[in-house]
Design an enzyme around this catalytic site. Structure first.
Site, short mmCIF file in Angstrom:
data_model
loop_
_atom_site.label_atom_id
_atom_site.label_comp_id
_atom_site.label_asym_id
_atom_site.label_seq_id
_atom_site.Cartn_x
_atom_site.Cartn_y
_atom_site.Cartn_z
N ARG A 55 10.27 -114.69 -44.03
CA ARG A 55 10.60 -114.19 -42.52
C ARG A 55 10.83 -112.70 -42.15
NH1 ARG A 55 14.77 -112.14 -42.23
NH2 ARG A 55 14.60 -111.80 -40.00
N ALA A 57 8.65 -110.21 -39.02
CA ALA A 57 7.51 -110.06 -38.80
C ALA A 57 6.66 -109.42 -39.83
CB ALA A 57 7.25 -109.48 -37.38
N ASP A 262 8.77 -109.06 -32.69
CA ASP A 262 7.61 -110.03 -33.09
C ASP A 262 6.31 -109.67 -32.78
OD1 ASP A 262 10.34 -111.48 -33.82
OD2 ASP A 262 9.05 -112.08 -35.25
O1 MRU Z 1 12.61 -116.35 -37.04
P1 MRU Z 1 12.51 -114.81 -37.76
O2 MRU Z 1 13.60 -114.87 -38.74
O3 MRU Z 1 11.43 -114.74 -38.72
O4 MRU Z 1 12.82 -113.96 -36.82
C1 MRU Z 1 12.99 -112.41 -37.06
C2 MRU Z 1 12.89 -111.60 -36.08
O5 MRU Z 1 13.21 -111.88 -34.67
C3 MRU Z 1 13.15 -110.14 -36.28
O6 MRU Z 1 13.74 -109.22 -35.36
C4 MRU Z 1 11.55 -109.66 -36.31
O7 MRU Z 1 10.55 -110.39 -36.98
C5 MRU Z 1 11.63 -108.22 -36.76
S1 MRU Z 1 11.85 -108.00 -38.42
C6 MRU Z 1 11.47 -106.26 -38.73
#
Ligand code: MRU
Length: 372
Positions: A55, A57, A262
């Site tokens: 997980r 992005a 994201d």
């Molecule tokens: O659902 P997730 O845990 O993948 O969500 C992650 C986030 O919202 C992060 O802040 C985003 O992906 C940036 S990671 C560098």
């Protein structure tokens, strides 16, 4: 509990040495278990992304790029066992890979890095393939080009994190209180992270901050991963429930908010973990700068505003029962469980990318960053 010593150099996503599997650290089990999974088949890959075993992005993008490389290598193994005249054409191979890529892309719709990485690897595949009039490049040559591109995406992410961390560090003073939401640390990227990058880089340089980590309901990335990463790195971190951010700000404990992203629309509207926009509204009220940190690969030229960003809706069970010994809500209660929300650009002080600090008007600064 297993401990990782240097969280800035984690191996959260990598290619197995034979190139026939992607190895990921299963983030859904953290912090109580450190287990690695080997992904060899498309279904396992989609499942790992959908269930947040991998997980964040950028990490999702890197994983997807390696998944494409593994799937291509496995098809080329089968093709290599056939006689020359029975082998599939480059065009058929590319079509098969395109279909695999589409399945990976829909496993999580909001983080644009996923589609971006799949498209980059497919572009490399198309360049390696022979055009219709020339001799066949062959599956193994195309698969090799896809692997090279996936490794490049991973390498770029490492240097991108370092650059973001350096720019972010310019925006805060030693001893500042920093509030973060969700997890945008090394495990969500390759090294340093984005939102946690300045904090971890600061630590390496002997600069200390006081971090407040929102627990981040319902999947608790802040409690399970941010607190874990920062504690392992020796950073002063205080875990708070999401509804305590206002009080921490009112008490004067927060001098800046650092969050990841994201997908960033061209006007600066930014999708990030659900609850981020609420933090931004609070920060505006208390006059605290609100910074979004992310690579330019998260800026989506196809999204003019946040209204164009698809928001993933997830299972009600994540609200009703996940992480509880027993269900905490009436069994069939209606739930609304968006995984992300969009923070309006008017609430964002600056967007920190590897190409520099983008300030309003974002239409101009983001365009310039993507064109650099
Ligand atoms: O659902 P997730 O845990 O993948 O969500 C992650 C986030 O919202 C992060 O802040 C985003 O992906 C940036 S990671 C560098």
């Amino acid at each position: 509990m297993n401990k990782i010593k240097t969280v800035t150099h984690v191996n959260n996503v990598r290619l197995r040495q034979d190139g026939r599997a992607v190895i990921i650290l299963d983030q859904s089990l953290l912090p109580s278990k450190t287990e690695y999974l080997e992904l060899e088949k498309l279904e396992q890959m989609c499942d790992a992304i959908f269930h947040l075993k991998v997980r964040g992005a950028p990490a999702i993008g890197i994983c997807a790029a390696y998944c494409m490389s593994v799937l291509a290598a496995r098809i080329s193994d089968v093709e290599g066992m056939k006689s020359c005249c029975d082998r599939i054409s480059d065009k058929n191979f590319l079509d098969m890979m395109q279909k695999n890529g589409e399945k990976l892309k829909v496993s999580r719709p909001t983080a644009v890095n996923l589609a971006w990485a799949v498209d980059r690897v497919m572009d490399a595949a198309a360049s390696a393939a022979g055009d219709e009039d020339s001799l066949q490049a062959g599956a193994s040559t195309i698969a090799e080009a896809m692997c090279t591109e996936a490794v490049k995406i991973h390498d770029e992410d490492i240097s991108m994190c370092k650059a973001i961390a350096e720019y972010g560090l310019e925006l805060v003073n030693p001893g500042d209180g920093i509030l973060t939401h969700c997890n945008a640390g090394p495990l969500a990227t390759s090294r340093y992270g984005t939102a946690l990058g300045p904090i971890l880089l600061g630590k390496e340089k002997g600069i200390d901050f006081k971090v407040f980590a929102d627990e981040t309901r319902p999947l608790l990335q802040g409690a399970r991963i941010t607190a874990y990463e920062l504690m392992n790195a020796g950073v002063d971190v205080t875990l708070i429930c999401d509804n305590m951010a206002s009080m921490a700000m009112k008490n004067g404990w927060i001098q800046a908010c650092f969050v990841g992203c994201d997908r960033v629309a061209m006007n600066g509207d930014t999708a990030n973990k659900i609850g981020t926009s609420g933090v931004a509204v609070l920060a505006k009220h208390y006059g605290i700068p609100f910074y979004v940190l992310g690579p330019t690969s998260t800026i989506d030229p196809r999204c003019a505003t946040g209204d164009d960003i698809p928001i993933e809706l997830r299972s009600p069970d994540e609200i009703r029962e996940k992480y509880f010994a027993e269900s905490v809500a009436p069994e069939d209660v209606k739930c609304f469980n968006p995984a992300f929300d969009v923070t309006d650009h008017t609430l964002i002080t600056a967007i920190i990318t590897e190409k520099g600090i983008c300030r309003p008007p974002f239409e101009i600064s983001l365009k310039a960053a993507t064109e650099k």
